[in-house]
Each structure stands twice: as C-alpha cells, then as structure tokens.
Design a protein around this motif. Structure first.
Motif, short mmCIF file in Angstrom:
data_model
loop_
_atom_site.label_atom_id
_atom_site.label_comp_id
_atom_site.label_asym_id
_atom_site.label_seq_id
_atom_site.Cartn_x
_atom_site.Cartn_y
_atom_site.Cartn_z
N LEU B 83 -2.53 0.46 -7.20
CA LEU B 83 -2.47 1.58 -6.25
C LEU B 83 -2.26 1.09 -4.82
CD1 LEU B 83 -5.24 3.93 -7.65
CD2 LEU B 83 -2.77 4.19 -7.85
N THR B 88 1.90 5.59 -2.38
CA THR B 88 1.12 6.76 -2.82
C THR B 88 1.18 7.79 -1.70
OG1 THR B 88 -0.91 5.79 -1.93
CG2 THR B 88 -0.50 5.47 -4.28
N ARG B 90 -0.49 10.44 0.93
CA ARG B 90 -1.73 10.64 1.65
C ARG B 90 -2.51 11.81 1.07
NH1 ARG B 90 -2.04 11.47 8.13
NH2 ARG B 90 -4.27 11.86 8.14
N ARG B 93 -5.23 11.26 -1.98
CA ARG B 93 -6.40 10.39 -1.92
C ARG B 93 -7.45 10.79 -2.94
NH1 ARG B 93 -9.78 10.20 1.65
NH2 ARG B 93 -10.35 8.03 1.61
N ARG B 94 -7.73 12.08 -2.99
CA ARG B 94 -8.78 12.53 -3.90
C ARG B 94 -8.37 12.45 -5.37
NH1 ARG B 94 -12.90 15.93 -0.96
NH2 ARG B 94 -12.77 14.90 1.04
N LEU B 96 -6.52 10.03 -6.53
CA LEU B 96 -6.73 8.61 -6.83
C LEU B 96 -8.21 8.35 -7.09
CD1 LEU B 96 -4.42 6.71 -4.31
CD2 LEU B 96 -3.85 7.89 -6.41
N PHE B 97 -9.03 9.03 -6.33
CA PHE B 97 -10.48 8.88 -6.53
C PHE B 97 -10.87 9.28 -7.97
CE2 PHE B 97 -14.95 10.18 -6.05
CZ PHE B 97 -15.44 9.05 -5.43
N TYR B 100 -9.91 6.58 -10.37
CA TYR B 100 -10.92 5.51 -10.40
C TYR B 100 -12.13 5.91 -11.23
CZ TYR B 100 -8.79 2.58 -6.74
OH TYR B 100 -7.97 1.75 -6.04
#
Lengths: 213, 312
Positions: B83, B88, B90, B93-94, B96-97, B100
C-alpha cells in the motif's frame, strides 16, 4: 520524574509506533548530528513528524532533543499544554509576531545555546498533506544568530498519508526520512533560504513516490 | 517448548541452521580470497537471512500460535509495503484501515483452524465489503483502479501467504513424519532454496533470457537448473517432513520450482510498472519484504491445495 515520563513515552509508545506500526526508511542516517547544538528542519505534514524525528536519535540523546511548536496550538488548553511541554518537550513559539511581544525566537535561541538539538518546521503548519510549501524565514534568523550551528534539512514522506491534519485514525504506511547535509549560515538571508529550499528539493527527488490524491 | 515439533522437524531446523552457517562461512571465504572485490551487499544479505531465519525459527520453536502470529505480522508488513508502493486515493484512507483490520480477523480463523471461514473470508466477504466501504465514501474517480488494486494486494499479501500458516494447523495424524510444521517448513525452505538456486544457476550459466520485458536477469539456464535442483531436494527431504510418495514429492518439487518463479516475476512486473527497483528497504541486501516473499505468494496457496487434496 518528568524526564522519566518522557523517556517511557518514547520507549513504550513512540518507538514501537514509529518502527513497527509505521516503519521508517531512513537514508543517510550518518548525517544526523551526533550532538547538539544543531537545528533540524523538516517539512511538516502530520503530528507524527515530530515523534518520528525524535525517534531517529539514540535514547541517551533524548533529553537534548527539543521540537519547536506553536503556542496557539499546543498551549491552547491545560491538558495539552502539560503534555506538550513535559512529555513531548516542546519549545513554545509564538506564530503571530507582534512588535510588543518581544523577540519571538528567544526561547528557541536559548535552547540552542544550552546545546540542544532543536527541531523546527519552517513551513509553519502541517498544511496540505504530502505537499511541500514555502519555508518561512524565521529559520534564517535563527541560523544567522547561531552561525556556528549546523542546520540539517530532513525530507519526510508518507507521514501525511498515515495521519494527515484533521484525521484521527492512523493508517500504517512505510515512511521515508531523507537526511541532508548540514548547512551553515552564509551571510545572506535570501541566498541562504534558497540554499535550504534547494537542499529540500534535492532530498525530495531521491524518492520515487506514487501519487496520492 | 519444542515438544510440539516432531523430531524430524527439529532436525530439519538444525539443518537449516547448518546451511546458514555454511553459507556464511562461504561468503567470508570468498570475501577473504577476493580482497579487491566488494562483497558488502552479499554480507548484508547474509545478515538479513540470519535475522529472518532467527525470528522464523524462534516462532516455530515457541509454539504453533507464535508461528501464526509471525505469519500475520509478515502479512501486515507485506500489505503495508504494497500500500505504500502503489498509488492510493486520499479518500480511501479508511478503506485501507479496514483492509488492515482483515489481517487479525483472517489469522484468527487460521489460529482456530476454521477452514471454511479461512477459505472464504477474504475472497468473499472482504471482496464485497471493501468496495461497499468505498461507495459509502462516495469518491468515484479512480474507483475501479482503487478497488481492484486493493483487493489484489489483500489476496496476495494476506490470503495467499496465510496458507503457510494454515499448514501448521492441519491435523497432525495425517503426517506423522513432520505434522503441519513439517509441511510448512518443507514449503518455505524449498521456495527460498529455489530462489537461491535459480539465482546461482543463472549467475553461473545464464544466457538465454526468459522474460526480458519483465525481469531481464532471469534466464532459462537459471530457471531450469534451479527447478531441477529444487525437484531433487524436494524428493530427498519429502520422507522426513511430508506424507508424500515419491511421485507426489516430485509433483510438489515441480509446483514449488515453477510457481516460485511465477510469483517472483509477478512482483517484478508490479515493481517495473511502478518504476522501482526494490519493493522497500526493510531487509538490507534483499530489498523489501515483497522482494523476499514474492515466490511464496504463488507457492503457498498452490502447495497447500496440492497437499490438502492429496492427504486431508
């Protein structure tokens, strides 16, 4: 007691955060000043910047390392002020310069004279994440006053992605830390600022970064 | 400690340590006899091998759970590296969270040996959830690329790699020689060995390029020589670590050799697309973590299903 608290904060929280959750790719680590006084200047995109820069140094140097931070932001309430002053160890700086307020750089100057490694973000605020903005000239005044102190530029990338301004959730990304060669005051404010800007841009071009919009 | 591993697996770990010591001595010897050549890169690489194998073996010796946690951590590092490397958005972001967060959940299914959930959680549930989360954010520009690249990354770095971990929780009685840990060690050792063998054969005899547009250093001599060496070794060590017959072991050797190469060049193609030489700088002398585990992204799931089909 406060020193112990600061030490614990950096050992238990900041280092694991910087090294495991985020993960740093440090280039030219050998250019970091081995001892103070020195002035570290970096681009600023995230609250993580200060923590990461402090964690670059060995723990025994921790008491020496002092980030300069804005009074209007960090001293705006008592809890934050206590944390910023005692745990992060900031040197407060008045961003609004008023003629009546006296020398805005006095505290920073005094800290350098004590032999500290001072961290300064000449962009003045975190701004738009992952964009370099113009350095303000306060750093030149400081360099002029302390002509024997090296000014070490550091380019940071990725921390603005991990925790940008206005976001509360940290999203892990590997981050880049490119350390530049120390600069010394050369007698000419305009010329010196250009040198510093150039040094930052050269560091920035060392990386190959994918777009993030 | 250690008693959860069969005697053969413990001997195999000792063997790995032996190989490591031998290789280190060789590097020293070469560096000593060629004082005017620079071997610092090779020395760095050996040092990284020691650290990697040290942590890997330490986790294995500690407990099966420690190994599962270790693989979860490897997946975390690999996904993070991926990542950090790719473009990616902007706005994501969430998302991607959430990607994870899939790692601890997915490895929880592994730790509890819940095969049914393990096998569908990322390919079905995460596959459906992440685009949904993106739609809630509402940014449509670059949606297809963002959605596709995130899922490929999650499949590669978490789902595929986690098959190494699931080998550990397979029922021990089907493989008295080595149990799950034996199969995992067999897979990981042969995959890494295959990388080194292909590299060595290529260095010594490499001439004809296999796939110059993707990876100009890969040669047929390296590929074939490496694969044959891996095949031979796969047959030789199979009786000690796996339930394989001779033919089955040969099949495993071919799968690991050929698909190790494919995994390698797949990540090479990704790096070439992004214009980087190494995927990161986590492992001095090797590059990033993706550079080290690229082959396993293919061999782990393929070897797992080969074993699973034949013996479980």
């Amino acid at each position: 007691m406060k020193a112990l608290l600061r030490w614990l904060f950096f050992v238990v929280i900041v280092r694991p955060l910087a090294l495991i959750v985020i993960g740093l790719n440090v280039r030219h680590r050998e250019r970091l000043p081995k001892s103070g006084p020195a002035l570290i200047v970096a681009n600023h995109n995230s609250h993580l910047d200060t923590l990461v820069l402090i964690s670059l140094f060995p723990l025994r140097q921790l008491p020496q390392i002092r980030p300069v931070a804005a009074v209007d932001y960090f001293l705006r309430n008592r809890v934050l002020a206590w944390f910023a002053l005692n745990v992060i160890g900031i040197v407060p700086l008045q961003r609004e310069v008023k003629a009546s307020a006296g020398d805005p750089l006095a505290a920073a100057s005094a800290t350098l004279e004590e032999g500290a490694i001072l961290i300064l973000f000449p962009e003045g605020s975190r701004g738009e994440p992952e964009r370099l903005s113009r350095f303000k000239s306060g750093v030149a005044h400081l360099a002029k006053r302390h002509a024997e102190v090296p000014v070490v530029p550091i380019f940071l990338h990725g921390l603005g992605k991990a925790l940008p301004k206005g976001e509360a959730i940290l999203v892990p990304f590997f981050c880049d830390v490119f350390v530049g060669e120390g600069l010394y005051w050369n007698g000419d404010k305009q010329g010196w600022m250009t040198d510093l800007d150039d040094a930052m841009h050269v560091l920035a071009t060392e990386g190959k970064f994918s777009p993030w919009e | 400690m250690m008693m959860h591993l069969t005697t053969n697996v413990r001997w195999a770990l000792a063997g790995v340590a032996g190989v490591l010591v031998f290789a280190t001595l060789m590097v020293w010897l070469i560096a000593l006899t060629h004082p005017n050549k620079d071997y610092s890169e090779l020395k760095l690489r050996m040092r990284s091998w020691w650290v990697m194998i040290g942590i890997f073996a330490g986790a294995m010796l500690l407990s099966p759970l420690a190994s599962v946690v270790f693989f979860a951590f490897v997946s975390f590092l690999a996904l993070k590296e991926y990542l950090s490397l790719i473009p990616t958005r902007r706005a994501d972001r969430r998302v991607l969270f959430w990607a994870y967060l899939a790692i601890p959940v997915h490895y929880y299914w592994v730790a509890t040996a819940w095969y049914g959930m393990f096998i569908i959680f990322i390919p079905v549930y995460m596959f459906l959830l992440l685009p949904l989360r993106m739609v809630i954010i509402g940014e449509t520009e670059g949606f297809l690329r963002a959605m596709g690249s995130l899922h490929w990354g999650l499949m590669t770095t978490v789902f595929s790699l986690s098959h190494m971990a699931f080998l550990l929780v397979l029922p021990a009685d089907k493989n008295p020689a080595g149990a799950g840990a034996g199969l995992m060690l067999y897979l990981v050792f042969l995959t890494q060995f295959n990388d080194v063998a292909q590299y060595t054969w290529g260095k010594l005899f490499g001439k004809h390029k296999v796939i110059p547009k993707v990876s100009p250093k890969k040669t047929w001599e390296g590929l074939v020589g490496g694969n044959l060496t891996t095949l031979l070794l796969a047959i030789l060590i199979a009786p000690y670590l796996t339930p394989f017959s001779l033919t089955e072991a040969a099949g495993a050797g071919v799968i690991i050799g050929v698909f190790g190469f494919i995994g390698d060049v797949t990540i090479s193609a990704l790096k070439r697309d992004l214009g980087v030489k190494d995927s990161g700088s986590l492992l001095p002398g090797h590059g990033g973590i993706l550079d080290r585990i690229d082959s396993l992204t293919y061999t782990a799931p393929l070897f797992f299903h080969y074993v699973y089909f034949l013996h479980y």
